[in-house]
Design a protein around this motif. Structure first.
Motif, PDB file in Angstrom:
ATOM      1  N   ASP A  72       0.826  -1.205   0.000  1.00 49.32           N
ATOM      2  CA  ASP A  72       0.000   0.000   0.000  1.00 49.32           C
ATOM      3  C   ASP A  72       0.862   1.257   0.000  1.00 49.32           C
ATOM      4  O   ASP A  72       1.617   1.511   0.946  1.00 49.32           O
ATOM      5  CB  ASP A  72      -0.918  -0.016   1.225  1.00 49.32           C
ATOM      6  N   GLU A  73       0.741   2.061  -1.053  1.00 50.07           N
ATOM      7  CA  GLU A  73       1.492   3.317  -1.158  1.00 50.07           C
ATOM      8  C   GLU A  73       0.745   4.245  -2.117  1.00 50.07           C
ATOM      9  O   GLU A  73       0.435   3.867  -3.241  1.00 50.07           O
ATOM     10  CB  GLU A  73       2.914   3.051  -1.674  1.00 50.07           C
ATOM     11  N   ASP A  74       0.471   5.474  -1.667  1.00 47.52           N
ATOM     12  CA  ASP A  74      -0.291   6.420  -2.474  1.00 47.52           C
ATOM     13  C   ASP A  74       0.554   7.144  -3.514  1.00 47.52           C
ATOM     14  O   ASP A  74       0.071   7.474  -4.597  1.00 47.52           O
ATOM     15  CB  ASP A  74      -0.960   7.470  -1.569  1.00 47.52           C
ATOM     16  N   SER A  75       1.813   7.409  -3.215  1.00 41.10           N
ATOM     17  CA  SER A  75       2.660   8.217  -4.091  1.00 41.10           C
ATOM     18  C   SER A  75       3.209   7.388  -5.248  1.00 41.10           C
ATOM     19  O   SER A  75       3.827   6.338  -5.031  1.00 41.10           O
ATOM     20  CB  SER A  75       3.821   8.813  -3.290  1.00 41.10           C
ATOM     21  N   ASP A  76       3.009   7.875  -6.482  1.00 40.71           N
ATOM     22  CA  ASP A  76       3.536   7.143  -7.636  1.00 40.71           C
ATOM     23  C   ASP A  76       5.065   7.131  -7.642  1.00 40.71           C
ATOM     24  O   ASP A  76       5.693   6.113  -7.966  1.00 40.71           O
ATOM     25  CB  ASP A  76       2.989   7.697  -8.945  1.00 40.71           C
ATOM     26  N   VAL A  77       5.680   8.248  -7.241  1.00 38.54           N
ATOM     27  CA  VAL A  77       7.142   8.314  -7.192  1.00 38.54           C
ATOM     28  C   VAL A  77       7.688   7.342  -6.157  1.00 38.54           C
ATOM     29  O   VAL A  77       8.685   6.642  -6.393  1.00 38.54           O
ATOM     30  CB  VAL A  77       7.608   9.753  -6.887  1.00 38.54           C
ATOM     31  N   ARG A  78       7.039   7.295  -5.022  1.00 38.97           N
ATOM     32  CA  ARG A  78       7.468   6.377  -3.970  1.00 38.97           C
ATOM     33  C   ARG A  78       7.281   4.915  -4.416  1.00 38.97           C
ATOM     34  O   ARG A  78       8.123   4.057  -4.109  1.00 38.97           O
ATOM     35  CB  ARG A  78       6.666   6.645  -2.695  1.00 38.97           C
TER      36      ARG A  78
END
Length: 302
Positions: A72-78
């Motif tokens: 689960d991660e919202d940031s595309d860069v991350r």
């Protein structure tokens, strides 16, 4: 020899599952392709992205979310950074772009601290094209990464093309250096460099390949055109397995014309990294992405 993209899927399946890291896999096209690759026995997928969005997309498309290890991660860069790290650390075999833009994906790959792109390496893009009516697959470079390859980069691109063709079972690939004309034109850089590359290949300096150039696109692909133009003494004219384009404009135009106007199917990768990196457009079909995953699996060393 593999002559259809569907046969790449069959061959990759025989190699066993590869560990796939998907950067920002929130969209239906990516998840459908990865799901198909899982069902085909090609990959064990880890998907980085927003869990709720991924689950909702799976529900809408009838995909079993249990096949994915979801981070689960919202940031595309991350998501790109996490997926790159998973591959660079040896915990995954193949990297894949999801909904993230190409520039963010490429920045993640090129991050010096990530360890995925070797120092002084040459990053490039290789595609395998299945053209309707043609009896073999066509490997092409570069349509997406290097704007204007210099001579040294062209020698490296020939190696990338040769390796890709070899994975398809082409033992000694025939590589055409594309230029405006099959005549050597001293005032045209693509023409003179093609002639030098052909001579280097003749002397065995580029590996076990047959290289000829300069060759116009029609001469490289169609034997009847080569005969009509009286191109003699070329083992590549009309028989090309690979096309080396002189710049990104010519390669990209051919690539898009082939897919959108000629109905070609494709598989596409970033090469020059420690592992194959799937690079397709966010608008590409799930089938294109499946073929690209299969090609990456085929090129992955165990």
């Amino acid at each position: 020899m593999i002559t259809k993209l569907s046969e790449i899927v069959d061959e990759a399946r025989r190699l066993g599952r590869r560990r796939l890291a998907v950067a920002y896999g929130n969209d239906s096209h990516t998840l459908l392709a990865v799901s198909d690759a899982y069902r085909e026995g090609l990959v064990s997928p880890t998907v980085f992205g927003n869990r709720d969005t991924i689950l909702a997309t799976c529900a809408a498309e009838g995909i079993d979310p249990q096949i994915f290890d979801i981070v689960d991660e919202d940031s595309d860069v991350r998501c790109v950074a996490l997926a790159v790290d998973m591959v660079a650390s040896g915990k995954a075999d193949v990297l894949m772009k999801g909904l993230v833009s190409t520039d963010k994906y490429m920045r993640g790959i090129l991050n010096k601290d990530a360890g995925l792109f070797p120092p002084k390496g040459t990053l490039s893009h290789v595609s395998v094209v299945e053209l309707p009516g043609r009896d073999r697959l066509l490997c092409i470079a570069d349509v997406a990464v290097i704007p204007l390859p210099d001579f040294k980069q062209k020698t490296q691109l020939i190696k990338y093309l040769a390796r890709t063709a070899a994975s398809l079972g082409v033992k000694r690939p025939k590589i055409a250096c594309i230029a405006p004309s099959e005549q050597v034109l001293p005032s045209v850089l693509s023409s003179t460099e093609a002639a030098v590359l052909a001579k280097m290949a003749d002397r065995g300096q580029l590996g076990d390949v047959i290289v000829d150039g300069p060759l116009s696109l029609d001469v490289a692909l169609y034997a009847d055109v080569a005969a009509e133009k009286k191109v003699q003494g070329s083992a590549v004219a009309g028989e090309a397995d690979c096309l080396l384009f002189p710049n990104i404009e010519s390669g990209n135009v051919f690539f898009k014309a082939a897919t959108h106007m000629a109905g070609a199917e494709i598989a596409a990768l970033v090469v020059g990294t420690k592992v194959p990196c799937v690079l397709t457009s966010r608008g590409d079909t799930p089938l294109t992405k499946l073929y690209s995953i299969a090609l990456a699996c085929l090129l992955t060393k165990k």
